[in-house]
Design a protein around this motif. Structure first.
Motif, PDB file in Angstrom:
ATOM      1  N   UNK A  86     -28.232  34.319  20.666  1.00  0.00           N
ATOM      2  CA  UNK A  86     -27.926  32.910  20.970  1.00  0.00           C
ATOM      3  C   UNK A  86     -27.360  32.203  19.746  1.00  0.00           C
ATOM      4  N   UNK A  87     -26.709  31.062  20.008  1.00  0.00           N
ATOM      5  CA  UNK A  87     -26.221  30.216  18.917  1.00  0.00           C
ATOM      6  C   UNK A  87     -27.419  29.590  18.210  1.00  0.00           C
ATOM      7  N   UNK A  88     -27.328  29.483  16.872  1.00  0.00           N
ATOM      8  CA  UNK A  88     -28.434  28.898  16.099  1.00  0.00           C
ATOM      9  C   UNK A  88     -28.530  27.394  16.320  1.00  0.00           C
ATOM     10  N   UNK A  89     -29.656  26.850  15.909  1.00  0.00           N
ATOM     11  CA  UNK A  89     -29.816  25.394  15.865  1.00  0.00           C
ATOM     12  C   UNK A  89     -30.103  25.015  14.410  1.00  0.00           C
ATOM     13  N   UNK A  90     -30.171  23.711  14.134  1.00  0.00           N
ATOM     14  CA  UNK A  90     -30.448  23.276  12.758  1.00  0.00           C
ATOM     15  C   UNK A  90     -31.846  23.687  12.290  1.00  0.00           C
ATOM     16  N   UNK A  91     -32.730  24.036  13.225  1.00  0.00           N
ATOM     17  CA  UNK A  91     -34.082  24.467  12.836  1.00  0.00           C
ATOM     18  C   UNK A  91     -34.126  25.924  12.391  1.00  0.00           C
ATOM     19  N   UNK A  92     -33.014  26.635  12.511  1.00  0.00           N
ATOM     20  CA  UNK A  92     -33.032  28.086  12.274  1.00  0.00           C
ATOM     21  C   UNK A  92     -32.656  28.482  10.842  1.00  0.00           C
ATOM     22  N   UNK A  93     -32.323  27.536   9.971  1.00  0.00           N
ATOM     23  CA  UNK A  93     -31.765  27.909   8.672  1.00  0.00           C
ATOM     24  C   UNK A  93     -32.730  28.721   7.809  1.00  0.00           C
ATOM     25  N   UNK A  94     -34.044  28.424   7.912  1.00  0.00           N
ATOM     26  CA  UNK A  94     -34.995  29.226   7.119  1.00  0.00           C
ATOM     27  C   UNK A  94     -35.012  30.674   7.598  1.00  0.00           C
ATOM     28  N   UNK A 111     -25.343  24.485   0.293  1.00  0.00           N
ATOM     29  CA  UNK A 111     -23.882  24.666   0.228  1.00  0.00           C
ATOM     30  C   UNK A 111     -23.362  25.376   1.470  1.00  0.00           C
ATOM     31  N   UNK A 112     -24.104  26.382   1.907  1.00  0.00           N
ATOM     32  CA  UNK A 112     -23.659  27.124   3.097  1.00  0.00           C
ATOM     33  C   UNK A 112     -23.642  26.206   4.316  1.00  0.00           C
ATOM     34  N   UNK A 113     -24.603  25.293   4.386  1.00  0.00           N
ATOM     35  CA  UNK A 113     -24.631  24.373   5.529  1.00  0.00           C
ATOM     36  C   UNK A 113     -23.491  23.365   5.470  1.00  0.00           C
ATOM     37  N   UNK A 114     -22.885  23.198   4.286  1.00  0.00           N
ATOM     38  CA  UNK A 114     -21.685  22.349   4.200  1.00  0.00           C
ATOM     39  C   UNK A 114     -20.458  23.162   4.601  1.00  0.00           C
ATOM     40  N   UNK A 115     -20.438  24.455   4.256  1.00  0.00           N
ATOM     41  CA  UNK A 115     -19.281  25.307   4.595  1.00  0.00           C
ATOM     42  C   UNK A 115     -19.201  25.598   6.086  1.00  0.00           C
ATOM     43  N   UNK A 116     -20.336  25.512   6.768  1.00  0.00           N
ATOM     44  CA  UNK A 116     -20.329  25.815   8.204  1.00  0.00           C
ATOM     45  C   UNK A 116     -21.345  24.908   8.882  1.00  0.00           C
ATOM     46  N   UNK A 117     -21.612  25.157  10.156  1.00  0.00           N
ATOM     47  CA  UNK A 117     -22.671  24.403  10.824  1.00  0.00           C
ATOM     48  C   UNK A 117     -23.389  25.371  11.758  1.00  0.00           C
ATOM     49  N   UNK A 118     -24.565  24.997  12.199  1.00  0.00           N
ATOM     50  CA  UNK A 118     -25.369  25.937  12.992  1.00  0.00           C
ATOM     51  C   UNK A 118     -24.638  26.373  14.258  1.00  0.00           C
TER      52      UNK A 118
END
Ligand SMILES: CC(C)(COP(=O)(O)OP(=O)(O)OC[C@H]1O[C@@H](n2cnc3c(N)ncnc32)[C@H](O)[C@@H]1OP(=O)(O)O)[C@@H](O)C(=O)NCCC(=O)NCCS
Length: 399
Positions: free
Chosen positions: A10-18, A39-46
């Motif tokens: 599935x596509x990630x959500x903002x809660x999945x970064x850890x 930085x990675x969250x600026x280069x892309x999005x969930x």
């Protein structure tokens, strides 16, 4: 034991970064600190991150950074930079990468960027997904103590030693002039410049802080080793041949250092700036950028070609459905590509076409490797010279 049917993609959500960071740390042996993850969250999005879950447990990740890349001839083409690809060692070789990649590339296809790019941890993984090695790098060691430059090399008139603060105002413009003129190079996002100039300890790998030398049309960012008598070049960017020659003379003129280590494109002029062309030693060479053509017509029409020609390519795409038979008509360096029922002059898989696309590898080489089949020698020659480029393509920044 869990079967692959029970793995949810599935596509990630903002809660999945850890969870993403945990998978990445185990795969590549490096814990991401909070700055790197931010930085990675600026280069892309969930929404650009595909994950695999076994119940409540994250077991796989693949994401992409939207980017563009210069193709031969100078056009800027939209591309998806696939990155952070890993499957947990508890769940490998059960088809999870293939399922994540299928989901991810269906989405990339729908979004429409004609090229997908990546850098590969192992050369054996990505050919099956239509990716071919698109640029090459040489690792070079120069013993600068013996470097003598040819008398005809332009003298040093415009190179200065600069501080990091000044470098941060000058380098991005020079890089982007170089990037627009260099096939394979991508624009460097502002957050990557911030990371570069922040020069954090965890990115120095035991070397010193960055030193900068600059010319109006080029720069070198390098580090020194505190334990060995060597310079390690981090970036060597030259928009003009003059800047290249001047920067090399200054770099090789840094006394009290024995060697300079640098990554170079295979066709750089350094050996022939020197009176002893054997002095720069190539210690290894390796692929850098990998490319998958997502849209054959759009990609082939975006680049330019060395000769006017007409040929039919039979392209197989065992992974998705980007293949087919395409007539390529080149006039004035530009191609018009149409689908056709005509018999192909050359047949190849998409990973091979993608490897030809940036001009790094030749059609004759793949024909010799039984990975491209041409109707006859003349057809092979035509395809070979059409895709050839004057200069080697170079990846801009690693992602
Ligand atoms: C590489 C990696 C993502 C593969 O994940 P996986 O779920 O085991 O891969 P799959 O089971 O979906 O395999 C898909 C296909 O690739 C092949 N494959 C996967 N990893 C491979 C490898 N390292 N070398 C050769 N082939 C490989 C499989 O044999 C399979 O082939 P097939 O479908 O044509 O039969 C995983 O091993 C990993 O995380 N490795 C460490 C991190 C890494 O290198 N990531 C890639 C960064 S560029």
């Amino acid at each position: 034991m869990t079967t692959d049917d029970t793995i949810l993609i599935r596509t990630a959500t903002d809660d999945d970064w850890n969870a993403v960071a945990l998978l990445d740390a185990h795969a590549f042996g490096e814990h991401q600190n909070s700055e790197d993850l931010a930085e990675t969250q600026i280069l892309t999005s969930s929404k650009h991150v595909v994950m695999a879950w076994d119940g409540e447990t994250p077991v796989g990740v693949a994401m992409h950074f939207p980017m563009s890349v210069t193709v031969p001839g100078g056009a800027q083409v939209e591309a998806s930079g696939v990155s952070w690809v890993s499957v947990a060692p508890t769940h490998r070789r059960r088809g999870i990468l293939r399922r994540m990649f299928t989901e991810q590339h269906r989405k990339l296809d729908a979004a429409g960027a004609p090229l997908s790019l990546l850098t590969a941890s192992e050369a054996t993984i990505y050919g099956r997904f239509g990716y071919g090695p698109a640029t090459e790098e040489h690792s070079v060691v120069l013993d600068r103590r013996f470097a003598q430059f040819h008398p005809g090399v332009p003298p040093v008139t415009g190179v200065r030693l600069i501080e990091s603060a000044e470098a941060s105002t000058l380098l991005p413009d020079i890089y982007h002039r170089w990037q627009r003129a260099t096939a394979g190079a991508q624009p460097k996002p502002p957050i990557r410049w911030e990371r570069f100039f922040a020069d954090r300890e965890n990115r120095r790998h035991g070397l010193t802080e960055l030193f900068f030398i600059a010319h109006v049309d080029g720069y070198v960012a390098y580090r020194r080793s505190p334990t060995e008598s060597k310079i390690v070049v981090q970036e060597f960017i030259a928009v003009t041949d003059e800047a290249y020659a001047e920067l090399w003379q200054v770099l090789a003129g840094i006394d009290l250092v024995d060697t300079i280590e640098v990554e170079q494109a295979p066709d750089e002029a350094l050996p022939f700036l020197l009176t002893n062309n054997r002095l720069p030693k190539v210690t290894s060479h390796h692929d850098a950028l990998w490319c998958r053509i997502m849209d054959v017509k759009a990609a082939l029409e975006a680049r330019t070609y060395s000769v006017d020609a007409q040929f039919v390519l039979g392209v197989e795409d065992p992974f998705l459905d980007a293949g087919g038979t395409f007539e390529v008509t080149i006039s004035g360096g530009s191609a018009v590509v149409t689908r056709t029922d005509a018999a192909p002059d050359a047949t190849l898989k998409l990973d091979v076409l993608s490897a030809l696309y940036f001009g790094t590898h030749s059609a004759t080489r793949f024909a010799a490797a039984s990975r491209l089949w041409a109707r006859d020698k003349e057809a092979l020659h035509t395809v070979n010279i059409a895709f050839a480029t004057d200069r080697a393509s170079v990846m801009g920044w690693g992602f």
